[in-house]
Design a protein around this motif. Structure first.
Motif, short mmCIF file in Angstrom:
data_model
loop_
_atom_site.label_atom_id
_atom_site.label_comp_id
_atom_site.label_asym_id
_atom_site.label_seq_id
_atom_site.Cartn_x
_atom_site.Cartn_y
_atom_site.Cartn_z
N UNK A 30 3.76 10.39 -6.87
CA UNK A 30 4.69 10.80 -7.92
C UNK A 30 3.94 11.07 -9.22
N UNK A 31 3.01 10.21 -9.54
CA UNK A 31 2.23 10.37 -10.77
C UNK A 31 1.44 11.68 -10.75
N UNK A 32 0.87 12.01 -9.60
CA UNK A 32 0.05 13.22 -9.47
C UNK A 32 0.89 14.48 -9.25
N UNK A 33 2.20 14.29 -9.10
CA UNK A 33 3.08 15.44 -8.88
C UNK A 33 3.12 15.92 -7.45
N UNK A 34 2.65 15.13 -6.50
CA UNK A 34 2.63 15.53 -5.10
C UNK A 34 3.93 15.20 -4.39
N UNK A 35 4.76 14.37 -5.00
CA UNK A 35 5.99 13.92 -4.35
C UNK A 35 7.15 14.07 -5.31
N UNK A 36 8.22 14.70 -4.85
CA UNK A 36 9.46 14.77 -5.61
C UNK A 36 10.57 14.20 -4.75
N UNK A 37 11.48 13.49 -5.35
CA UNK A 37 12.54 12.82 -4.60
C UNK A 37 13.67 13.78 -4.27
N UNK A 38 14.16 13.76 -3.03
CA UNK A 38 15.32 14.59 -2.68
C UNK A 38 16.63 14.00 -3.20
N UNK A 39 16.58 12.79 -3.78
CA UNK A 39 17.80 12.12 -4.21
C UNK A 39 18.25 12.50 -5.61
N UNK A 40 17.32 13.03 -6.41
CA UNK A 40 17.66 13.30 -7.81
C UNK A 40 17.67 14.79 -8.09
N UNK A 41 18.25 15.11 -9.24
CA UNK A 41 18.27 16.49 -9.68
C UNK A 41 17.60 16.56 -11.04
N UNK A 42 16.50 17.29 -11.13
CA UNK A 42 15.80 17.44 -12.41
C UNK A 42 14.96 16.23 -12.77
N UNK A 43 14.03 16.41 -13.69
CA UNK A 43 13.18 15.37 -14.25
C UNK A 43 12.39 14.61 -13.18
N UNK A 44 12.12 15.28 -12.03
CA UNK A 44 11.33 14.63 -10.99
C UNK A 44 9.94 14.27 -11.49
N UNK A 45 9.44 15.04 -12.48
CA UNK A 45 8.11 14.74 -13.00
C UNK A 45 8.08 13.44 -13.80
N UNK A 46 9.25 12.86 -14.07
CA UNK A 46 9.32 11.60 -14.81
C UNK A 46 9.55 10.40 -13.88
N UNK A 47 9.70 10.65 -12.57
CA UNK A 47 10.01 9.55 -11.65
C UNK A 47 8.94 8.47 -11.66
N UNK A 79 0.81 -1.21 0.00
CA UNK A 79 0.00 0.00 0.00
C UNK A 79 0.85 1.27 0.00
N UNK A 80 1.91 1.28 0.83
CA UNK A 80 2.80 2.45 0.88
C UNK A 80 3.52 2.63 -0.45
N UNK A 81 3.96 1.52 -1.05
CA UNK A 81 4.63 1.60 -2.36
C UNK A 81 3.71 2.18 -3.42
N UNK A 82 2.47 1.70 -3.47
CA UNK A 82 1.51 2.19 -4.46
C UNK A 82 1.09 3.64 -4.17
N UNK A 83 1.01 4.00 -2.89
CA UNK A 83 0.68 5.37 -2.52
C UNK A 83 1.79 6.33 -2.95
N UNK A 84 3.04 5.91 -2.75
CA UNK A 84 4.18 6.73 -3.18
C UNK A 84 4.17 6.89 -4.70
N UNK A 85 3.93 5.79 -5.41
CA UNK A 85 3.87 5.85 -6.87
C UNK A 85 2.76 6.80 -7.32
N UNK A 86 1.59 6.72 -6.68
CA UNK A 86 0.47 7.59 -7.04
C UNK A 86 0.80 9.05 -6.78
#
Length: 199
Positions: A154-171, A145-152
């Motif tokens: 990211x898909x909706x643009x509510x979560x960006x990763x602090x690990x990457x630089x740029x292209x977070x909208x493609x995660x 559930x947590x994995x799918x919630x995180x994916x959702x």
């Protein structure tokens, strides 16, 4: 040495390779561009299906991904031999890259995050075979559930990763490909176990 310890050792070696690759790229400026995911060159240079996953953009990027990869390897090592572990990783790496290519993904990428997402789902699904207690199964459902919630998110643009630089909208595409390859790797792993049981 037990199968579990052999798998953990194998995972540790892969982590060291990924760390070495990160620091080596500073000595060889063309290194990353020769081994990252590049859809236009993917089939002329098929090693990119695997190598892209073991390269990283920043120190925080490799630390986060390598620690997650190592932790999942230790947690789920009991389900594998070295052979089935490497087979699973080959499916996770090449599979996620192929899924991205089929989806028309045009950006270049590096990093273990797709593999980490796939390995997490594969490991959790393998755990269901051995969990008899309701509390344990609830914990596994929570992990999915947590994995799918995180994916959702990211898909909706509510979560960006602090690990990457740029292209977070493609995660979401990268991680979605990892999740799909995790399902494929789990299914093929179970088929292998079924064949062993029949023989």
């Amino acid at each position: 040495m037990s199968n579990k310890n052999q798998v953990i050792l194998c995972g540790a070696l892969l982590c060291l390779i990924s760390i070495w690759a990160y620091f080596y790229q500073f000595q060889s400026p063309q290194f990353m561009s020769r081994f990252d995911f590049h859809s236009e060159q993917l089939w002329q240079q098929p090693w990119r299906l695997v190598t892209a996953h073991f390269l990283h953009l920043s120190t925080l990027h490799w630390i986060g991904n390598v620690l997650a990869f190592a932790g999942l390897t230790v947690i789920f090592a009991r389900h594998f031999t070295v052979r089935t572990y490497l087979n699973g990783l080959l499916i996770l790496t090449a599979g996620s890259a192929v899924f991205l290519w089929l989806a028309g993904y045009q950006h270049r990428f590096v990093g273990l995050s797709a593999v980490v997402h796939g390995l997490l789902l594969m490991g959790v699904l393998l755990e269901f075979r051995y969990c008899k207690k309701l509390a344990q199964r609830r914990l596994l459902y929570l992990a999915i559930g947590v994995l799918l919630l995180k994916f959702s998110a990211e898909y909706l643009g509510w979560w960006t990763s602090p690990l990457t630089t740029g292209q977070d909208n493609e995660l979401w595409q990268l991680h979605g490909a990892g999740i799909l390859s995790g399902i494929l790797a789990w299914w093929l792993h179970n088929r292998h176990l079924a064949k062993l049981a029949q023989s």
